[in-house]
Design a protein around this motif. Structure first.
Motif, PDB file in Angstrom:
ATOM      1  N   CYS A   1       7.170  -7.006  -8.481  1.00 35.95           N
ATOM      2  CA  CYS A   1       6.882  -6.284  -9.628  1.00 35.95           C
ATOM      3  C   CYS A   1       6.582  -4.661  -9.585  1.00 35.95           C
ATOM      4  O   CYS A   1       7.039  -4.072 -10.615  1.00 35.95           O
ATOM      5  CB  CYS A   1       5.513  -6.886 -10.629  1.00 35.95           C
ATOM      6  SG  CYS A   1       5.440  -8.633 -11.099  1.00 35.95           S
ATOM      7  N   VAL A   2       6.115  -4.230  -8.488  1.00 32.07           N
ATOM      8  CA  VAL A   2       6.145  -2.810  -8.376  1.00 32.07           C
ATOM      9  C   VAL A   2       7.551  -2.232  -8.399  1.00 32.07           C
ATOM     10  O   VAL A   2       7.745  -1.219  -8.892  1.00 32.07           O
ATOM     11  CB  VAL A   2       5.168  -2.585  -7.233  1.00 32.07           C
ATOM     12  CG1 VAL A   2       5.284  -1.107  -6.871  1.00 32.07           C
ATOM     13  CG2 VAL A   2       3.814  -2.717  -7.276  1.00 32.07           C
ATOM     14  N   HIS A   3       8.333  -2.857  -7.603  1.00 31.98           N
ATOM     15  CA  HIS A   3       9.579  -2.535  -7.307  1.00 31.98           C
ATOM     16  C   HIS A   3      10.387  -2.521  -8.667  1.00 31.98           C
ATOM     17  O   HIS A   3      10.996  -1.322  -9.034  1.00 31.98           O
ATOM     18  CB  HIS A   3      10.442  -3.516  -6.413  1.00 31.98           C
ATOM     19  CG  HIS A   3       9.963  -3.171  -4.933  1.00 31.98           C
ATOM     20  ND1 HIS A   3      10.074  -4.257  -4.058  1.00 31.98           N
ATOM     21  CD2 HIS A   3       9.431  -2.315  -4.304  1.00 31.98           C
ATOM     22  CE1 HIS A   3       9.591  -3.799  -2.734  1.00 31.98           C
ATOM     23  NE2 HIS A   3       9.095  -2.846  -3.024  1.00 31.98           N
ATOM     24  N   LYS A   4      10.160  -3.538  -9.520  1.00 29.22           N
ATOM     25  CA  LYS A   4      10.889  -3.525 -10.838  1.00 29.22           C
ATOM     26  C   LYS A   4      10.361  -2.262 -11.807  1.00 29.22           C
ATOM     27  O   LYS A   4      11.178  -1.800 -12.441  1.00 29.22           O
ATOM     28  CB  LYS A   4      10.657  -4.871 -11.500  1.00 29.22           C
ATOM     29  CG  LYS A   4      11.105  -5.191 -12.921  1.00 29.22           C
ATOM     30  CD  LYS A   4      10.767  -6.568 -13.210  1.00 29.22           C
ATOM     31  CE  LYS A   4      11.528  -6.881 -14.846  1.00 29.22           C
ATOM     32  NZ  LYS A   4      11.229  -8.313 -15.147  1.00 29.22           N
TER      33      LYS A   4
ATOM     34  N   GLN B   1       4.747 -11.166  -4.110  1.00 26.34           N
ATOM     35  CA  GLN B   1       4.946 -11.414  -5.694  1.00 26.34           C
ATOM     36  C   GLN B   1       4.527  -9.919  -6.517  1.00 26.34           C
ATOM     37  O   GLN B   1       5.278  -9.559  -7.293  1.00 26.34           O
ATOM     38  CB  GLN B   1       3.973 -12.445  -6.443  1.00 26.34           C
ATOM     39  CG  GLN B   1       4.411 -13.835  -6.056  1.00 26.34           C
ATOM     40  CD  GLN B   1       3.452 -14.833  -6.559  1.00 26.34           C
ATOM     41  OE1 GLN B   1       2.481 -15.005  -6.191  1.00 26.34           O
ATOM     42  NE2 GLN B   1       4.016 -15.412  -7.662  1.00 26.34           N
ATOM     43  N   LEU B   2       3.294  -9.239  -6.178  1.00 25.87           N
ATOM     44  CA  LEU B   2       3.012  -8.067  -6.726  1.00 25.87           C
ATOM     45  C   LEU B   2       3.941  -6.869  -6.367  1.00 25.87           C
ATOM     46  O   LEU B   2       4.141  -6.034  -7.207  1.00 25.87           O
ATOM     47  CB  LEU B   2       1.593  -7.560  -6.058  1.00 25.87           C
ATOM     48  CG  LEU B   2       0.435  -8.588  -6.550  1.00 25.87           C
ATOM     49  CD1 LEU B   2      -0.916  -8.126  -5.838  1.00 25.87           C
ATOM     50  CD2 LEU B   2       0.386  -8.076  -8.214  1.00 25.87           C
ATOM     51  N   LEU B   3       4.594  -6.968  -5.127  1.00 25.32           N
ATOM     52  CA  LEU B   3       5.408  -6.058  -4.742  1.00 25.32           C
ATOM     53  C   LEU B   3       6.749  -5.984  -5.611  1.00 25.32           C
ATOM     54  O   LEU B   3       7.199  -5.189  -5.742  1.00 25.32           O
ATOM     55  CB  LEU B   3       5.825  -6.259  -3.060  1.00 25.32           C
ATOM     56  CG  LEU B   3       5.150  -5.365  -2.307  1.00 25.32           C
ATOM     57  CD1 LEU B   3       5.488  -5.758  -0.754  1.00 25.32           C
ATOM     58  CD2 LEU B   3       5.798  -3.760  -2.473  1.00 25.32           C
TER      59      LEU B   3
ATOM     60  N   VAL C   1       0.970  -1.024  -0.197  1.00 23.61           N
ATOM     61  CA  VAL C   1       0.016   0.124   0.167  1.00 23.61           C
ATOM     62  C   VAL C   1       0.859   1.279   0.066  1.00 23.61           C
ATOM     63  O   VAL C   1       0.576   2.188  -0.780  1.00 23.61           O
ATOM     64  CB  VAL C   1      -1.074   0.128   1.217  1.00 23.61           C
ATOM     65  CG1 VAL C   1      -1.608   1.440   1.426  1.00 23.61           C
ATOM     66  CG2 VAL C   1      -2.062  -0.982   0.968  1.00 23.61           C
ATOM     67  N   GLU C   2       1.921   1.464   0.774  1.00 25.36           N
ATOM     68  CA  GLU C   2       2.831   2.585   0.857  1.00 25.36           C
ATOM     69  C   GLU C   2       3.712   2.556  -0.248  1.00 25.36           C
ATOM     70  O   GLU C   2       3.890   3.681  -0.655  1.00 25.36           O
ATOM     71  CB  GLU C   2       3.658   2.336   2.108  1.00 25.36           C
ATOM     72  CG  GLU C   2       2.712   2.615   3.349  1.00 25.36           C
ATOM     73  CD  GLU C   2       3.418   2.265   4.695  1.00 25.36           C
ATOM     74  OE1 GLU C   2       4.730   2.025   4.678  1.00 25.36           O
ATOM     75  OE2 GLU C   2       2.819   2.523   5.724  1.00 25.36           O
ATOM     76  N   GLU C   3       3.984   1.670  -0.816  1.00 21.55           N
ATOM     77  CA  GLU C   3       4.986   1.851  -2.099  1.00 21.55           C
ATOM     78  C   GLU C   3       3.917   2.217  -3.356  1.00 21.55           C
ATOM     79  O   GLU C   3       4.490   2.711  -4.052  1.00 21.55           O
ATOM     80  CB  GLU C   3       5.505   0.354  -2.451  1.00 21.55           C
ATOM     81  CG  GLU C   3       6.523  -0.104  -1.720  1.00 21.55           C
ATOM     82  CD  GLU C   3       7.712   0.734  -1.806  1.00 21.55           C
ATOM     83  OE1 GLU C   3       8.162   1.147  -2.920  1.00 21.55           O
ATOM     84  OE2 GLU C   3       8.602   1.047  -0.714  1.00 21.55           O
ATOM     85  N   THR C   4       2.938   1.703  -3.322  1.00 22.12           N
ATOM     86  CA  THR C   4       2.127   2.047  -4.594  1.00 22.12           C
ATOM     87  C   THR C   4       1.170   3.360  -4.346  1.00 22.12           C
ATOM     88  O   THR C   4       0.480   3.845  -5.445  1.00 22.12           O
ATOM     89  CB  THR C   4       0.845   0.801  -4.722  1.00 22.12           C
ATOM     90  OG1 THR C   4      -0.045   0.637  -3.652  1.00 22.12           O
ATOM     91  CG2 THR C   4       1.652  -0.542  -5.079  1.00 22.12           C
ATOM     92  N   GLY C   5       1.048   3.641  -3.079  1.00 25.50           N
ATOM     93  CA  GLY C   5       0.331   4.988  -2.706  1.00 25.50           C
ATOM     94  C   GLY C   5      -1.351   4.815  -3.196  1.00 25.50           C
ATOM     95  O   GLY C   5      -2.043   5.556  -3.021  1.00 25.50           O
ATOM     96  N   LEU C   6      -1.667   3.306  -3.012  1.00 26.06           N
ATOM     97  CA  LEU C   6      -3.230   3.168  -3.175  1.00 26.06           C
ATOM     98  C   LEU C   6      -3.998   3.415  -2.060  1.00 26.06           C
ATOM     99  O   LEU C   6      -3.782   3.158  -0.828  1.00 26.06           O
ATOM    100  CB  LEU C   6      -3.322   1.706  -3.802  1.00 26.06           C
ATOM    101  CG  LEU C   6      -2.926   1.402  -5.196  1.00 26.06           C
ATOM    102  CD1 LEU C   6      -2.795  -0.156  -5.389  1.00 26.06           C
ATOM    103  CD2 LEU C   6      -3.752   2.051  -6.141  1.00 26.06           C
ATOM    104  N   PRO C   7      -5.387   3.866  -2.103  1.00 27.51           N
ATOM    105  CA  PRO C   7      -6.370   3.768  -1.091  1.00 27.51           C
ATOM    106  C   PRO C   7      -6.758   2.440  -0.688  1.00 27.51           C
ATOM    107  O   PRO C   7      -6.932   1.496  -1.618  1.00 27.51           O
ATOM    108  CB  PRO C   7      -7.477   4.679  -1.529  1.00 27.51           C
ATOM    109  CG  PRO C   7      -7.274   4.528  -3.265  1.00 27.51           C
ATOM    110  CD  PRO C   7      -6.013   4.347  -3.563  1.00 27.51           C
TER     111      PRO C   7
END
Length: 484
Positions: free
Chosen positions: A241-244, A237-239, A143-149
């Motif tokens: 991809c987000v980092h990449k 796993q999603l994280l 949540v904090e990496e993506t900034g999503l509500p």
């Protein structure tokens, strides 16, 4: 068992039954228990012999925690209870290992991130499956990496703290209705999330569903992307991809502005209701003062109608797995049992946490005599009964007396009415606990502080509120009949 199974909790029930040689003869309490329990459990069996008991119990334990957790039943016939067997004839069974952790398909993970990054009004819904998976660290980072509500379900509260800046629980209806992509983390599109259908959801919403149960995928709404696996593992796993990709949802979008404005507007309304100085108090005033005194790490148990609904919005959870309520099955009467179990576990810890049981007066009536259990074992549970003399609404004492003049109360009184100003506090004092009758905010604060300071015995605060007190105006009824 049905309640546990619907909530996906691993519960093992061991029950006795009549002797095997008396079956079909009309034995004492003879009933097809094994067959009946199959309706609301994952596994139901009776060992064929004493030698088979260990292997049946091992299978029951394993079934309760593997895959989607749930209830299991093991039936022990009466003639087996006192029977004996030679140890060398018993089938040896080993303790089952922890459930295997599965990952989602890599291609599906990439597709999910692609859908998320294309979203204009995305939303993350955190369910109690995320709490059970102990996914709090991975979910927080995501949540904090993506900034999503994000929006927690009732028992998803605390996976991330309710006061987290990305939490939009105070704009729940708006968030669900206008989201174009919803990422479900261990949450089901059942009645609690309005089936994912209009009028509560965008008819064109895309669902990214993360669940460990394949059968849940696409239930009620076709999943745009299905991620089958353990919640914590899949979020990790999603994280990756987000980092990449280095993607983050902007904080200056119109979507964030819309949600923030709705949160502020709702907070203003709730605050105005909470600060009303009129007597009797309303729900919002009561919860406002309770929230100011509750420990940060307390375990909140709650059940009732308005009591549970309003309390969920005003009593924050800051830690995962610290809230229990009526749950997916909407079961009333479970609260005091939950509180007893939580308090029994907490007393084994070096630093126990307080257990606060917030009950509507009707909900308390289902299992109120469990206060004797609390007193018997000196469990320092604090029960707060929010007493409005009825279910959703009751009547005051004067109105009750007037109705009595009109005829037999069994015919005249509304069926949702309860006895005005019933002394639930005296039920607690009758067994040796502490009881408080509360009418004002000052009395509420004093009684709650005295109860929090007492670790030796349980307490019950009987908080009398306005019988006509209700929720603030809602955009939709609590039970939306979606266009199924």
């Amino acid at each position: 068992m049905a309640n546990a199974n619907m909530n996906c909790w691993p519960v093992i029930v061991i029950g006795g039954s009549s002797d095997r040689n008396q079956e079909t003869a009309g034995a004492f309490q003879e009933f097809p228990q094994v067959e009946a329990c199959r309706l609301y459990s994952k596994f139901s069996a009776r060992p064929s012999s004493l030698e088979a008991i260990p292997s049946v119990v091992e299978k029951a334990v394993r079934t309760s925690i593997y895959g989607r957790p749930g209830a299991v039943y093991v039936d022990i016939a009466g003639d087996m209870v006192n029977a004996k067997v030679e140890r060398n004839k018993v089938r040896e069974a080993f303790c089952c290992p922890p459930p295997p952790v599965s990952l989602a398909a890599t291609a599906a993970v990439k597709e999910a991130l692609s859908v998320l990054t294309a979203a204009k009004t995305p939303l993350v819904v955190i369910g109690k499956g995320a709490a059970y998976s102990r996914a709090e660290d991975a979910v927080r980072e995501f949540v904090e990496e993506t900034g999503l509500p994000f929006l927690p379900t009732p028992m998803g509260k605390g996976v991330l703290p309710d006061d987290h800046p990305n939490c939009v629980a105070a704009a729940r209806s708006r968030a669900l209705l206008q989201a174009d992509v919803v990422l479900l983390l261990g949450a089901r599109l059942n009645w609690m999330l309005h089936f994912g259908l209009p009028p509560r959801f965008n008819p064109h919403v895309k669902i990214i569903q993360v669940d460990l149960c394949a059968e849940e995928m696409g239930n009620n709404v076709k999943a745009g992307v299905s991620l089958l696996g353990d919640i914590s593992a899949v979020v990790t796993q999603l994280l990756l991809c987000v980092h990449k990709d280095g993607w983050k949802y902007p904080s200056n979008t119109e979507w964030w502005s819309t949600l923030s404005e709705k949160i502020a507007a709702n907070a203003k309304i709730s605050k105005a209701l909470a600060l009303k100085g009129t007597l009797p108090m309303n729900y919002y005033t009561v919860f406002h003062h309770i929230s100011q005194l509750l420990p940060y790490d307390c375990i909140i148990v709650s059940e009732g109608a308005n009591t549970m609904d309003i309390g969920r919005t005003m009593l924050n959870n800051y830690l995962p797995r610290h809230r229990l309520d009526a749950g997916t099955f909407g079961t009333m009467g479970v609260g005091l049992g939950f509180a007893i179990a939580a308090a029994a576990v907490e007393r084994t810890k070096t630093k126990p946490q307080r257990v606060i049981c917030v009950e509507g007066d009707s909900a308390f009536g289902f299992s109120g005599m469990e206060v004797e259990t609390m007193c018997r074992y000196n469990l320092p549970v604090i029960i707060i009964v929010v007493n409005n003399n009825g279910i959703y609404s009751g009547v005051d004492s004067d109105t009750w007396k007037e109705m009595a003049k009109m005829g037999d109360l069994t015919s005249v009184a509304p069926p949702v009415s309860l006895l005005p100003e019933a002394r639930y506090d005296e039920v607690m004092t009758a067994f040796g606990g502490r009881g408080f009758l509360v009418r004002t905010a000052e009395e509420l604060r004093d009684a709650l502080q005295l109860s929090l300071d007492d670790w030796e015995r349980p307490s019950l605060l009987n908080v009398l509120i306005d019988p006509s007190s209700d929720r603030k105006q809602q955009e939709f009824p609590w039970l939306t009949r979606s266009n199924l």
